[in-house]
Each structure stands twice: as structure tokens, then as C-alpha cells.
Motif scaffolding. Sequence first.
Motif, PDB file in Angstrom:
ATOM      1  N   VAL A 139       0.860  -1.157  -0.023  1.00  0.00           N
ATOM      2  CA  VAL A 139      -0.031   0.008   0.005  1.00  0.00           C
ATOM      3  C   VAL A 139       0.822   1.124   0.011  1.00  0.00           C
ATOM      4  CG1 VAL A 139      -1.617   1.394   1.406  1.00  0.00           C
ATOM      5  CG2 VAL A 139      -1.687  -1.165   1.271  1.00  0.00           C
ATOM      6  N   LYS A 140       0.451   2.122  -1.060  1.00  0.00           N
ATOM      7  CA  LYS A 140       1.148   3.435  -0.966  1.00  0.00           C
ATOM      8  C   LYS A 140       0.078   4.545  -0.768  1.00  0.00           C
ATOM      9  CE  LYS A 140       5.108   2.475  -3.762  1.00  0.00           C
ATOM     10  NZ  LYS A 140       5.938   3.097  -5.172  1.00  0.00           N
ATOM     11  N   HIS A 141       0.227   5.697  -0.171  1.00  0.00           N
ATOM     12  CA  HIS A 141      -0.720   6.564   0.263  1.00  0.00           C
ATOM     13  C   HIS A 141      -0.262   8.193  -0.700  1.00  0.00           C
ATOM     14  CE1 HIS A 141      -2.468   4.637   3.347  1.00  0.00           C
ATOM     15  NE2 HIS A 141      -1.549   4.002   3.648  1.00  0.00           N
ATOM     16  N   THR A 142      -1.310   8.703  -0.958  1.00  0.00           N
ATOM     17  CA  THR A 142      -1.261  10.077  -1.255  1.00  0.00           C
ATOM     18  C   THR A 142      -2.227  11.020  -0.355  1.00  0.00           C
ATOM     19  OG1 THR A 142      -0.574   9.663  -3.681  1.00  0.00           O
ATOM     20  CG2 THR A 142      -1.457  11.805  -3.339  1.00  0.00           C
ATOM     21  N   HIS A 143      -1.641  11.818   0.355  1.00  0.00           N
ATOM     22  CA  HIS A 143      -2.631  12.823   1.097  1.00  0.00           C
ATOM     23  C   HIS A 143      -2.699  14.190   0.287  1.00  0.00           C
ATOM     24  CE1 HIS A 143      -4.285  14.371   5.073  1.00  0.00           C
ATOM     25  NE2 HIS A 143      -4.857  15.048   4.152  1.00  0.00           N
ATOM     26  N   ILE A 144      -3.343  14.498  -0.595  1.00  0.00           N
ATOM     27  CA  ILE A 144      -3.626  15.555  -1.437  1.00  0.00           C
ATOM     28  C   ILE A 144      -2.978  16.827  -0.745  1.00  0.00           C
ATOM     29  CG2 ILE A 144      -4.976  16.908  -3.179  1.00  0.00           C
ATOM     30  CD1 ILE A 144      -6.192  14.253  -3.966  1.00  0.00           C
ATOM     31  N   GLU A 145      -3.956  16.982   0.138  1.00  0.00           N
ATOM     32  CA  GLU A 145      -3.705  18.256   0.820  1.00  0.00           C
ATOM     33  C   GLU A 145      -2.296  18.799   1.638  1.00  0.00           C
ATOM     34  OE1 GLU A 145      -7.080  20.868   3.335  1.00  0.00           O
ATOM     35  OE2 GLU A 145      -6.682  19.014   4.425  1.00  0.00           O
ATOM     36  N   LYS A 146      -1.597  17.470   1.876  1.00  0.00           N
ATOM     37  CA  LYS A 146      -0.380  17.719   2.146  1.00  0.00           C
ATOM     38  C   LYS A 146       0.833  18.055   1.120  1.00  0.00           C
ATOM     39  CE  LYS A 146      -0.883  15.120   6.655  1.00  0.00           C
ATOM     40  NZ  LYS A 146      -0.495  14.102   7.503  1.00  0.00           N
ATOM     41  N   GLY A 147       0.413  18.164  -0.088  1.00  0.00           N
ATOM     42  CA  GLY A 147       1.307  18.181  -1.140  1.00  0.00           C
ATOM     43  C   GLY A 147       1.740  16.783  -1.837  1.00  0.00           C
ATOM     44  N   TYR A 148       2.098  16.992  -3.018  1.00  0.00           N
ATOM     45  CA  TYR A 148       2.510  15.942  -3.665  1.00  0.00           C
ATOM     46  C   TYR A 148       3.485  16.370  -4.776  1.00  0.00           C
ATOM     47  CZ  TYR A 148      -1.251  17.662  -6.497  1.00  0.00           C
ATOM     48  OH  TYR A 148      -2.066  18.307  -7.351  1.00  0.00           O
ATOM     49  N   VAL A 149       4.216  15.558  -5.559  1.00  0.00           N
ATOM     50  CA  VAL A 149       5.122  15.879  -6.676  1.00  0.00           C
ATOM     51  C   VAL A 149       4.429  15.232  -7.786  1.00  0.00           C
ATOM     52  CG1 VAL A 149       7.467  15.458  -7.739  1.00  0.00           C
ATOM     53  CG2 VAL A 149       7.253  15.857  -4.958  1.00  0.00           C
ATOM     54  N   ILE A 150       4.098  16.112  -8.750  1.00  0.00           N
ATOM     55  CA  ILE A 150       3.250  15.738 -10.073  1.00  0.00           C
ATOM     56  C   ILE A 150       3.733  14.415 -10.636  1.00  0.00           C
ATOM     57  CG2 ILE A 150       2.280  16.208 -12.286  1.00  0.00           C
ATOM     58  CD1 ILE A 150       2.066  19.050 -11.159  1.00  0.00           C
ATOM     59  N   GLU A 151       5.111  14.132 -10.970  1.00  0.00           N
ATOM     60  CA  GLU A 151       5.784  13.474 -11.717  1.00  0.00           C
ATOM     61  C   GLU A 151       5.662  12.208 -10.837  1.00  0.00           C
ATOM     62  OE1 GLU A 151       7.092  11.766 -15.049  1.00  0.00           O
ATOM     63  OE2 GLU A 151       6.612  13.870 -14.861  1.00  0.00           O
ATOM     64  N   LYS A 152       5.931  12.110  -9.478  1.00  0.00           N
ATOM     65  CA  LYS A 152       6.070  10.793  -8.596  1.00  0.00           C
ATOM     66  C   LYS A 152       4.364  10.398  -8.487  1.00  0.00           C
ATOM     67  CE  LYS A 152       9.702  11.842  -5.878  1.00  0.00           C
ATOM     68  NZ  LYS A 152      10.448  12.000  -4.559  1.00  0.00           N
ATOM     69  N   GLU A 153       3.379  11.286  -8.706  1.00  0.00           N
ATOM     70  CA  GLU A 153       1.983  10.776  -8.517  1.00  0.00           C
ATOM     71  C   GLU A 153       1.712  10.072  -9.884  1.00  0.00           C
ATOM     72  OE1 GLU A 153      -0.059  10.624  -5.804  1.00  0.00           O
ATOM     73  OE2 GLU A 153       1.871  11.334  -4.848  1.00  0.00           O
ATOM     74  N   PHE A 171      -6.062  15.654  -9.972  1.00  0.00           N
ATOM     75  CA  PHE A 171      -6.181  14.794 -11.292  1.00  0.00           C
ATOM     76  C   PHE A 171      -5.962  15.818 -12.522  1.00  0.00           C
ATOM     77  CE2 PHE A 171      -9.023  12.339  -8.628  1.00  0.00           C
ATOM     78  CZ  PHE A 171      -8.143  11.179  -8.540  1.00  0.00           C
ATOM     79  N   ASP A 172      -6.225  16.956 -12.423  1.00  0.00           N
ATOM     80  CA  ASP A 172      -5.857  17.881 -13.648  1.00  0.00           C
ATOM     81  C   ASP A 172      -4.255  17.778 -13.971  1.00  0.00           C
ATOM     82  OD1 ASP A 172      -8.641  18.327 -14.162  1.00  0.00           O
ATOM     83  OD2 ASP A 172      -8.239  20.250 -13.163  1.00  0.00           O
ATOM     84  N   GLU A 173      -3.883  18.067 -12.839  1.00  0.00           N
ATOM     85  CA  GLU A 173      -2.216  18.105 -12.944  1.00  0.00           C
ATOM     86  C   GLU A 173      -1.315  16.806 -13.366  1.00  0.00           C
ATOM     87  OE1 GLU A 173      -1.295  21.881 -10.218  1.00  0.00           O
ATOM     88  OE2 GLU A 173      -1.131  20.099  -8.996  1.00  0.00           O
ATOM     89  N   VAL A 174      -1.804  15.755 -12.471  1.00  0.00           N
ATOM     90  CA  VAL A 174      -1.478  14.345 -12.678  1.00  0.00           C
ATOM     91  C   VAL A 174      -1.779  13.646 -13.831  1.00  0.00           C
ATOM     92  CG1 VAL A 174      -1.246  12.164 -11.531  1.00  0.00           C
ATOM     93  CG2 VAL A 174      -1.033  14.249 -10.152  1.00  0.00           C
ATOM     94  N   LEU A 175      -2.999  13.748 -14.332  1.00  0.00           N
ATOM     95  CA  LEU A 175      -3.418  13.053 -15.700  1.00  0.00           C
ATOM     96  C   LEU A 175      -2.946  13.741 -16.772  1.00  0.00           C
ATOM     97  CD1 LEU A 175      -6.838  11.459 -14.183  1.00  0.00           C
ATOM     98  CD2 LEU A 175      -4.493  10.403 -14.315  1.00  0.00           C
ATOM     99  N   THR A 176      -2.433  14.948 -16.729  1.00  0.00           N
ATOM    100  CA  THR A 176      -1.976  15.547 -18.011  1.00  0.00           C
ATOM    101  C   THR A 176      -0.564  15.322 -18.433  1.00  0.00           C
ATOM    102  OG1 THR A 176      -1.319  17.634 -16.722  1.00  0.00           O
ATOM    103  CG2 THR A 176      -3.642  17.423 -18.032  1.00  0.00           C
ATOM    104  N   GLN A 177       0.215  14.289 -17.625  1.00  0.00           N
ATOM    105  CA  GLN A 177       1.602  14.152 -17.959  1.00  0.00           C
ATOM    106  C   GLN A 177       1.923  12.843 -19.158  1.00  0.00           C
ATOM    107  OE1 GLN A 177       3.700  15.790 -16.230  1.00  0.00           O
ATOM    108  NE2 GLN A 177       1.836  16.610 -15.720  1.00  0.00           N
TER     109      GLN A 177
END
Length: 193
Positions: free
Chosen positions: A40-54, A83-89
Motif C-alpha cells: 500500500v502507498k498513500h497520497t494525501h493531496i492536501e499535504k502536497g505531492y510531486v506531480i511526476e511521482k504521482e 487529477f488535472d495536474e497528474v493526468l496531463t503527464q
Amino acid sequence: MKNVLIINGHQYYDGVAKGELTQNIIGKADEFLTKNGFEVKHTHIEKGYVIEKEADKLLWADYIIFQYPVYWMGTPWIAKKYFDEVLTQGKHYVSDGRSREDASKTYGSGGLLKGKYMLSLTYNCPKSEFENPKGFFDGLSLDEANIASHKIFQFCGLRPMQSYSVHDIFKGDMNLEEELKRLEAVLQNNFLN
């Protein structure tokens, strides 16, 4: 070993949406999946994320659980932004699916992901508002009322699993233990059957 990405789409609002219920749901899902041999891996959007890693996490995942509170009949805006940022890669679909050479290829069929996804939702409205011709959602089912979230994943090639939802969260009589038991039954059905 199968891989699961849990995406926490909660957005904090003081007094009305602090995120405790979302954290309880995610904690139970994490416990269940880990106990049953999933990575299991987690993404907590509100805590921030790196687009390429997501973008890479979505490729890594065999399954995705998207847990979010329904705000104003949809996802919190930070989840839509994610989703707008991550899925436009350009990694999750080859095109919108259509082809000038092959008319049988239809819009939305160009997804490259091959796994499954699960929506996990928290609502203030009662469950009785769904599938009720006189209800607020005009007879729509829970999944029909959340069609935009479903279509995000389906556009990328993922298949839906049974959704989970908690209702009447502000009513004051929610039995968290019972809700988490219901969640475990849905997880059992989705991941072990």
C-alpha cells in the motif's frame, strides 16, 4: 503481491471538515490490505505531492482507492486539481481513444491503466436520497450521482469496484465501529473475492 494506492482527497475546513472520519476509513483500509498481503502507498493531496511521482504511482497501482468527502455534490477542488495536474503527464492514456483509421474506437477508450478503482465517499445527506425518484438526486444511484469521479478513472482504462459510502455524518448518531465493519465487508468483496 498486488499494489494499492490510497488517495486521500479530503480538504480541511475548520469546524465542519477536520478529516477524522476520512482518516479512520483510510486507516481501516490500510490495515485490511496490509494484513491481506497487499503493498500500500498513500497520497494525501492536501499535504502536497510531486506531480511526476504521482503519475508514476498511478502506473504502479493495480488498485486505487479514492476516499473523499462529497462537497457541493462533487470532489473537493484540491482533488480535482490533483487529477488535472497528474493526468496531463501523458502516461495514463494514449489518446481520447478515437481513431481516424478505426471508427470502432470510441471516445474514452484510450486508457493505458489496467487495474481497478474503488470510490469511498462521505456524505452529509442521508442514504435515502439515492435511488429515490422524489429524493434530492432525482432517482440517481450513488454511483450515478458521482459519475464525474468514475469517468476520471474509466478514461484512463480502470474498471470500477463496489463503492463504499457513509451518510448523515453530521447527524450525531453515527456508529463508527459499525461503519468500519461495513467498509471491511466492501474491501473483502472488492479485494479478496
